[in-house]
Design a protein around this motif. Structure first.
Motif, PDB file in Angstrom:
ATOM      1  N   ASP A   1       6.389  -0.128 -11.634  1.00  0.00           N
ATOM      2  CA  ASP A   1       4.999  -0.406 -12.012  1.00  0.00           C
ATOM      3  C   ASP A   1       4.136   0.835 -11.797  1.00  0.00           C
ATOM      4  N   TYR A   2       4.530   1.680 -10.837  1.00  0.00           N
ATOM      5  CA  TYR A   2       3.754   2.869 -10.495  1.00  0.00           C
ATOM      6  C   TYR A   2       4.365   4.140 -11.081  1.00  0.00           C
TER       7      TYR A   2
ATOM      8  N   ARG B   1       2.411   1.996  -3.423  1.00  0.00           N
ATOM      9  CA  ARG B   1       1.480   2.651  -4.345  1.00  0.00           C
ATOM     10  C   ARG B   1       1.326   4.132  -3.992  1.00  0.00           C
ATOM     11  N   THR B   2       1.192   4.428  -2.692  1.00  0.00           N
ATOM     12  CA  THR B   2       1.017   5.811  -2.256  1.00  0.00           C
ATOM     13  C   THR B   2       2.227   6.661  -2.621  1.00  0.00           C
TER      14      THR B   2
ATOM     15  N   ASP C   1       2.380   7.137  -6.418  1.00  0.00           N
ATOM     16  CA  ASP C   1       1.402   8.141  -6.850  1.00  0.00           C
ATOM     17  C   ASP C   1       1.885   9.551  -6.481  1.00  0.00           C
TER      18      ASP C   1
ATOM     19  N   ASP D   1       0.821  -1.209   0.000  1.00  0.00           N
ATOM     20  CA  ASP D   1       0.000   0.000   0.000  1.00  0.00           C
ATOM     21  C   ASP D   1       0.860   1.265   0.000  1.00  0.00           C
TER      22      ASP D   1
END
Length: 250
Positions: free
Chosen positions: A210-211, A182-183, A186, A179
């Motif tokens: 990937d992000y 991803r944060t 982003d 998590d």
């Protein structure tokens, strides 16, 4: 934006960077991958101006300005941000105090007016929300008692507040769970994926990519860039390892 030519550097008398050449254009994100001991962190420290890392040859410029001629704080004021693999703890200094002083010092160096307390807190809340970091965390001492993921998110809040022109992120994915990864990914995209900014991502693993999709992936080994490709190169490295890819490059 960032132009490095034939860069040589030593640490404790041992040559680590051995003729590294790299260019990162405005609006681009470049990833650097490589085995342990290849010189990835040394590159970030040399560009950031860390003491004990001696440049013995070559050049490095940011937007045409000689980085190597500047002190660390001058490089920061020129728009360079360095994200650490292991962000340090600073007991006795709150995040809010640290970040406001850092931002206003850079604004002063650029001839800009300092932000008031209210203006700064508004900015800090906005960037903390972007990284899903509670404002109460920013009232605590810098990184003291923070988990690995909280340290990295706090560092990305710092990047958002300082709004650098160019960011060097040294293994920002280290210590992050799924998590948090991803944060943070982003957050990097929201803050730095802009036509007038550049990013150099140093990582061991493809998962962050990937992000944060890179425009180019470079393999650093033996103190120099040995091969360059697109995002698919990171996938190959993940699947096949460095040895196979480097043998092909050789």
């Amino acid at each position: 934006m960032l132009k490095i030519e034939n860069l040589h550097a030593t640490v404790g008398g041992t040559e680590i960077l051995k003729g590294l050449t790299l260019e990162v254009g405005a609006g681009e994100i470049h990833a650097i991958m490589g085995p342990n001991g290849a010189g990835k962190s040394t590159l970030s420290y040399v560009l950031g101006g860390r003491p004990g890392y001696e440049v013995t040859g070559g050049t490095a410029t940011l937007n045409g300005e000689d980085l190597l001629a500047l002190d660390s704080h001058e490089r920061a004021a020129a728009g360079l941000f360095l994200g650490f693999q292991y962000p340090v703890e600073i007991p006795g200094v709150s995040n809010v105090q640290f970040l406001r002083e850092a931002l206003n010092a850079q604004r002063a160096a650029r001839g800009e007016e300092p932000l008031s307390g209210g203006e700064f807190l508004k900015l800090a809340r906005e960037k903390a929300a972007l990284l899903k970091l509670d404002m109460d965390m920013l009232k605590r001492n810098v990184n003291v008692g923070f988990s690995g993921g909280e340290k990295k998110r706090a560092e990305m809040v710092q990047m958002g507040i300082l709004d650098p022109a160019f960011a060097i992120l040294d293994e920002t994915d280290s210590g992050l769970d799924i998590d948090a990864l991803r944060t943070v990914g982003d957050g990097i995209n929201a803050i730095m994926r802009k036509p007038d900014k550049g990013v150099l991502l140093i990582t061991h693993y493809q998962r962050l990519l990937d992000y944060v999709k890179p425009d180019y992936v470079h393999v650093l080994a033996g103190g120099r860039i040995v091969t360059t490709g697109g995002p698919d190169l990171a996938v190959r490295l993940e699947n096949e390892g460095y040895e196979t890819v480097m043998e092909e490059a050789a």
